[in-house]
Write a protein that holds these residues in place. Sequence first.
Motif, PDB file in Angstrom:
ATOM      1  N   ILE A 560     -22.107  -1.793  13.921  1.00 61.35           N
ATOM      2  CA  ILE A 560     -23.309  -1.213  14.759  1.00 61.35           C
ATOM      3  C   ILE A 560     -24.223  -0.662  13.947  1.00 61.35           C
ATOM      4  N   ASP A 561     -23.329  -0.206  12.928  1.00 64.44           N
ATOM      5  CA  ASP A 561     -25.102   0.184  12.605  1.00 64.44           C
ATOM      6  C   ASP A 561     -26.017  -0.639  11.442  1.00 64.44           C
ATOM      7  N   ASP A 562     -24.946  -1.632  11.175  1.00 66.00           N
ATOM      8  CA  ASP A 562     -25.851  -2.888  10.523  1.00 66.00           C
ATOM      9  C   ASP A 562     -26.948  -3.363  11.679  1.00 66.00           C
ATOM     10  N   TYR A 563     -26.365  -3.340  13.451  1.00 66.13           N
ATOM     11  CA  TYR A 563     -27.540  -3.633  14.015  1.00 66.13           C
ATOM     12  C   TYR A 563     -28.278  -2.857  14.192  1.00 66.13           C
ATOM     13  N   ILE A 564     -28.069  -1.698  14.857  1.00 63.42           N
ATOM     14  CA  ILE A 564     -29.113  -0.807  14.604  1.00 63.42           C
ATOM     15  C   ILE A 564     -30.276  -0.873  13.467  1.00 63.42           C
ATOM     16  N   ALA A 565     -29.641  -0.842  12.565  1.00 66.83           N
ATOM     17  CA  ALA A 565     -30.911  -1.076  11.310  1.00 66.83           C
ATOM     18  C   ALA A 565     -31.689  -2.549  11.580  1.00 66.83           C
ATOM     19  N   LEU A 566     -30.654  -4.028  11.435  1.00 63.30           N
ATOM     20  CA  LEU A 566     -32.128  -4.839  11.622  1.00 63.30           C
ATOM     21  C   LEU A 566     -32.377  -5.039  12.531  1.00 63.30           C
ATOM     22  N   THR A 567     -31.834  -4.238  14.274  1.00 58.24           N
ATOM     23  CA  THR A 567     -33.307  -3.990  15.161  1.00 58.24           C
ATOM     24  C   THR A 567     -34.092  -2.492  15.608  1.00 58.24           C
ATOM     25  N   HIS A 568     -34.303  -1.905  14.402  1.00 57.58           N
ATOM     26  CA  HIS A 568     -35.430  -0.791  14.095  1.00 57.58           C
ATOM     27  C   HIS A 568     -36.836  -1.289  14.669  1.00 57.58           C
ATOM     28  N   PRO A 569     -36.908  -0.605  15.574  1.00 60.73           N
ATOM     29  CA  PRO A 569     -38.940  -0.706  15.981  1.00 60.73           C
ATOM     30  C   PRO A 569     -39.616  -1.290  14.927  1.00 60.73           C
ATOM     31  N   ALA A 570     -39.720  -0.472  13.850  1.00 60.30           N
ATOM     32  CA  ALA A 570     -40.749  -0.945  12.607  1.00 60.30           C
ATOM     33  C   ALA A 570     -39.997  -1.598  11.940  1.00 60.30           C
ATOM     34  N   LEU A 571     -38.891  -1.512  11.288  1.00 61.50           N
ATOM     35  CA  LEU A 571     -38.862  -1.997  10.434  1.00 61.50           C
ATOM     36  C   LEU A 571     -37.825  -3.310   9.965  1.00 61.50           C
ATOM     37  N   GLY A 572     -37.071  -3.667  11.286  1.00 61.96           N
ATOM     38  CA  GLY A 572     -36.193  -4.478  11.985  1.00 61.96           C
ATOM     39  C   GLY A 572     -36.389  -5.889  11.499  1.00 61.96           C
ATOM     40  N   GLU A 573     -35.304  -6.689  10.716  1.00 60.48           N
ATOM     41  CA  GLU A 573     -35.630  -7.745  11.127  1.00 60.48           C
ATOM     42  C   GLU A 573     -36.310  -8.878  11.676  1.00 60.48           C
ATOM     43  N   VAL A 574     -35.715  -8.356  13.159  1.00 56.28           N
ATOM     44  CA  VAL A 574     -35.245  -9.233  14.220  1.00 56.28           C
ATOM     45  C   VAL A 574     -37.163  -9.367  14.817  1.00 56.28           C
ATOM     46  N   HIS A 575     -38.122  -8.599  14.219  1.00 53.82           N
ATOM     47  CA  HIS A 575     -39.528  -7.908  14.387  1.00 53.82           C
ATOM     48  C   HIS A 575     -40.249  -8.767  13.433  1.00 53.82           C
ATOM     49  N   LYS A 576     -39.835  -9.709  12.648  1.00 51.14           N
ATOM     50  CA  LYS A 576     -40.500  -9.918  11.366  1.00 51.14           C
ATOM     51  C   LYS A 576     -42.004 -11.311  11.827  1.00 51.14           C
ATOM     52  N   HIS A 577     -41.933 -11.866  13.393  1.00 52.75           N
ATOM     53  CA  HIS A 577     -42.383 -12.798  13.290  1.00 52.75           C
ATOM     54  C   HIS A 577     -43.496 -11.957  13.885  1.00 52.75           C
ATOM     55  N   ARG A 578     -43.236 -11.141  14.481  1.00 49.66           N
ATOM     56  CA  ARG A 578     -44.268 -10.935  15.496  1.00 49.66           C
ATOM     57  C   ARG A 578     -45.005  -9.794  14.828  1.00 49.66           C
ATOM     58  N   GLN A 579     -44.797  -8.357  13.530  1.00 49.83           N
ATOM     59  CA  GLN A 579     -45.310  -8.199  12.362  1.00 49.83           C
ATOM     60  C   GLN A 579     -46.214  -9.391  11.782  1.00 49.83           C
ATOM     61  N   ALA A 580     -45.353  -9.955  11.918  1.00 52.32           N
ATOM     62  CA  ALA A 580     -46.411 -11.163  10.498  1.00 52.32           C
ATOM     63  C   ALA A 580     -47.574 -11.222  11.260  1.00 52.32           C
ATOM     64  N   LEU A 581     -47.813 -11.633  12.620  1.00 50.35           N
ATOM     65  CA  LEU A 581     -48.223 -12.401  13.131  1.00 50.35           C
ATOM     66  C   LEU A 581     -49.240 -11.285  13.029  1.00 50.35           C
ATOM     67  N   ASP A 582     -49.169  -9.692  13.933  1.00 48.87           N
ATOM     68  CA  ASP A 582     -50.181  -8.832  14.349  1.00 48.87           C
ATOM     69  C   ASP A 582     -50.629  -8.451  12.453  1.00 48.87           C
ATOM     70  N   GLN A 583     -49.946  -8.532  12.103  1.00 47.39           N
ATOM     71  CA  GLN A 583     -50.120  -7.907  10.420  1.00 47.39           C
ATOM     72  C   GLN A 583     -51.624  -9.512  10.172  1.00 47.39           C
ATOM     73  N   SER A 584     -51.164 -10.399  10.012  1.00 48.44           N
ATOM     74  CA  SER A 584     -52.360 -11.333   9.932  1.00 48.44           C
ATOM     75  C   SER A 584     -53.895 -11.068  11.051  1.00 48.44           C
ATOM     76  N   MET A 585     -53.320 -10.881  12.697  1.00 46.07           N
ATOM     77  CA  MET A 585     -54.648 -10.128  12.842  1.00 46.07           C
ATOM     78  C   MET A 585     -55.127  -9.240  12.503  1.00 46.07           C
TER      79      MET A 585
END
Length: 781
Positions: A560-585
């Motif tokens: 569960i700790d691994d899951y929590i880390a991967l879903t962290h609002p700022a650093l989580g891997e599961v936000h990478k597409h939106r973060q890439a889009l936001d960073q690019s914009m």
Amino acid sequence: MKNEVLDVSDNRALPFEIDAAISFMPYIRYLEKRVSEEQSLKSSFYQIILDHFKNNKLPEGDIPIEETHRYKDFLEYIFNSLSAPLSSESKLAWGMSFPLNPRVFYGTDLLYEMLGSKTPGTQGPFEIQKKPEDYQRERMHMVYTMILRRLYNFQVPVKIQQIHAWTNPETGLLRYYEVLVSPEFVEITPTKPLPTLNFVEIYTHFSEENGHLMLEKVLPLSMFRFRGFAVIAVSDVTSKMAVENIKKIRLNRKPGDTPGRYQRVIQSLKTLVQSNNIEFDLFPFVRVNGQAVYGYEQAGTGILFQIWGENRLTPEEFRRQAEGYASKPNSFFSPDIFGEDEQKLSWLAPFRQANVCSLALIPLFVDQKPVGVLCMHTWVGEKFDEKTLGQLDMAFGPVAQLLQIYIEEFNLELENIIKEKFTSIQPAVQWKFNEAAWHYLHRRKKSLPEVTENISFFDVYPLYGAIDIRNSTAERNIAIKADLGQYLELLNGTLDAVAPFDRSSLMQEIRFHCSKWQRAIQEGELNSTSENNLNTFLNEESKNYLIHLATQDPRTTALIDDYIALTHPALGEVHKHRQALDQSMELINTAVNGYFEREKDGLQQSYPCYFEKFRTDGIEYDIYIGQSISPDKPFNHFHLKNLRLWQLSSMIEVARLTNNLLTEIPKELHTTQLIFVHNHMIDISFRADERKFDVEGAYNIRYQMIKKRIDKVRIKNSQERLTQPDTIALIYFHHRDIEDYLPFIQYLQESGSLKPDVEELELEDLQGLSGLRALRMGIVY
């Protein structure tokens, strides 16, 4: 010389529990050393003093302060040996006191006069009266400073300044004097072995208010003997303190205290010249739009406000007179303006009518710029001369700084009114806001009804441009779908891994909803409402469940700790597409915004214009130019043409700029460039409720409506959007609207910035709009 006991502290000194007494022996040992070292005639004089001490069998032990009068002759020897040979006793404030106790037992007449004439409890208007506790704290600091220096050879970072004030009976004004206490002839003898001290801690904390307390614990005064006497010297520091008080007023000013502040300045100036019969006035040079206007704070007698102010002069007359004086700010002095030569100066007539006799006008400067005038004058019956005027020299700098502060506060007050009633504005239109704010402030100061003027500019040409990120909405939806899909996949895998440790119904319900949301994403059934529900499921329901499970069964904690880390609002891997889009914009918009920030100041060089940017998914801008923006500068159609050429050139530069970012941004995004041509003048007004400019009138509002509807317009009879990457789209109604642009397009084609072909297009009808046309040009990279 006098031999009387006088308490210098006005009985504010609390008793010290120390072993201290008056003794001549530290002084005798000092003389014996000097006799053995001195080669000059002083050696003989010192020997005479030593012989007097021995022949008269003066005591080598302690001497009660009440018995010091018995040794008056020897005390006079001490005075003559320690004072300058050529100094006059009548002009020297010198004395001797009990060690570590502010009781004088011998001194010059002047010392007793200065200390004895001070009214008990007297304090300067800018001083805080010391309480007995404060006086005691200063004494403790002084004692421990002496102990550390004498016995530990350690200098502490403390400077104690004893400034006293007393009223001059001749003028009724304060005089200031500084008391310097020299403990050179006080010997300190420890009665116990000295402890080792932490000098780093002492250096850090000793200067604090109660820094002596830490030393009292390890070095109580009871472990020392103090023998000898202290030497006191008093010097007149009235001039220095009067100037220092003016500086304190500048540094310690409080909002809303301007009248009181300047009255304290006037009192300090009177103290400086030591005359209550001399009057002062201050007149700052305040400006609006570079032109002199009235200040409002009366400082002193107000004679300059009375003579130069609006009660006598119209604003225009005042402006001419003030500007004339500011251009050649000469000093003026006359001990009597009723003199024969002064009668010939017509500008002195109002001063004579006001019963002014002596008059000095001194211009004050900061950084070689005039900031105001200091007026020094008397009324009829009193005079002053050049010598008195010279006493003010050291005050000119601090007073000039105060006037500069007044000017800055005046300007800040104008700016605050602008920000409060209007908006943050640009240099091209600031003059209009300055003017309105000045009128508003003028009415407020005159206690008239406050009226907020309408800020409008008539008959201006609008120019509009938009840089949009192509398909930003679709790209955002794709990124959201990809992230949510990965999020659900990660959740499903985590649930599979922890399922053997929890076979509850709640686990089954969570896994069911996870599978349901996965199918919804795969089948494209996600809308804004269901997206919100899914985020609630992921960020609250399932997450809280897993956290609960980890606390219940430690075997699941690592998964569960691994899951929590991967879903962290700022650093989580599961936000990478939106973060890439936001960073690019963000990178694109920052680059485009930075380009226009650099360009906008250059646009003002040809002709002032109002330039306003808006940030959406991209960057939009409005430019307004016309005669009403800058009434003092003639407007010509060439100024408009210059801006239109800039529009085309800047769109090419922006497209190249964003194209160069493709190798840097994590998500490939392209921009589109759009210009709308409106070839008719409009009126704009500042809207106080929205703090921005907006168009006025029904016809002009149509211009705003068109801007909002053309961003996604299609080519007529097709599904193709007009705006495309690598192109500039120019929308217009009639061919005459683009006559200015056509030569520029040809120029940019021939110079290799635009491709040779130009598309002439008809556009689809929009709600309430028909007949739109467009040119579309390809950009050369």
